[in-house]
Design a protein around this motif. Structure first.
Motif: not given
Length: 204
Positions: A51, A71, A75-76, A78
């Motif tokens: 991501d 990506r 969200k990172h 997530s």
């Protein structure tokens, strides 16, 4: 969080352990090879860090573009990417969507160029039979992918716990204090009205 190189080392160091336990449990060298392959692929190329612009993302080379929509929509860290089972399942569905689309287009072009006489039902049936005939192997591959991602989750959680423990000590491991429960609004109104109502004095 651990760097991408650290996650790679964890995956490679734990591979013999995964392979040994799988061989003891299944007594099958084929299934052990499948799970170990899925574990390596899941830890090095198919992990939760797809991501972001990570090492795993870069390893896809010319095919990294297929992960750009992934990506952009997640969200990172997530729960959709960094949670057990859910993260791996979503990545598998996402990748299979691309693989299925490319497979249909490729088989359709072959059918048009060489006049093979296939219908869309024949193409879908061929792909479905190939999955059904090897369902045990596919399940073992999915298990290997999940184990590879699980090593990532464990490493992230362990490092986060260590950092909290280093700064706060044993308090970091204690659960947060419980907040006092509030009374329902209806009861609060009743009690406030009761306090405002003057008490009647009893006659002597």
């Amino acid at each position: 969080m651990p760097s991408g190189r650290t996650h790679d080392r964890i995956t490679l160091w734990t591979l013999p352990l995964v392979g040994g336990l799988t061989l003891i449990a299944t007594q099958s060298s084929t299934l052990t090879l499948i799970i170990c392959s899925g574990y390596l692929f899941g830890g090095l190329m198919f992990g939760p860090d797809l991501d972001i612009h990570s090492v795993q993302f870069k390893r896809w080379g010319w095919f990294r573009w297929i992960w750009i929509p992934y990506r952009g929509s997640i969200k990172h860290r997530s729960p959709l990417s960094h949670s057990p089972v859910t993260g791996t399942a979503l990545r598998i569905v996402y990748l299979l969507t691309w693989v299925g689309l490319v497979s249909f287009i490729t088989l359709a072009l072959m059918n048009e160029l060489w006049q093979l006489g296939w219908t869309w039902g024949d193409i879908a049936g061929f792909l479905g039979r190939s999955l059904q005939q090897r369902r045990v192997e596919w399940l073992m591959l999915v298990l290997g992918l999940e184990l590879g991602a699980l090593s990532h989750y464990i490493a992230d959680g362990a490092l986060s716990t260590y950092k909290r423990f280093k700064t706060k000590g044993w308090k970091a491991l204690q659960p947060p204090p419980l907040r006092p429960t509030r009374k329902p609004a209806s009861k609060r109104r009743t009690s406030s009205k009761a306090s405002l109502t003057p008490k009647r004095r009893s006659k002597p």
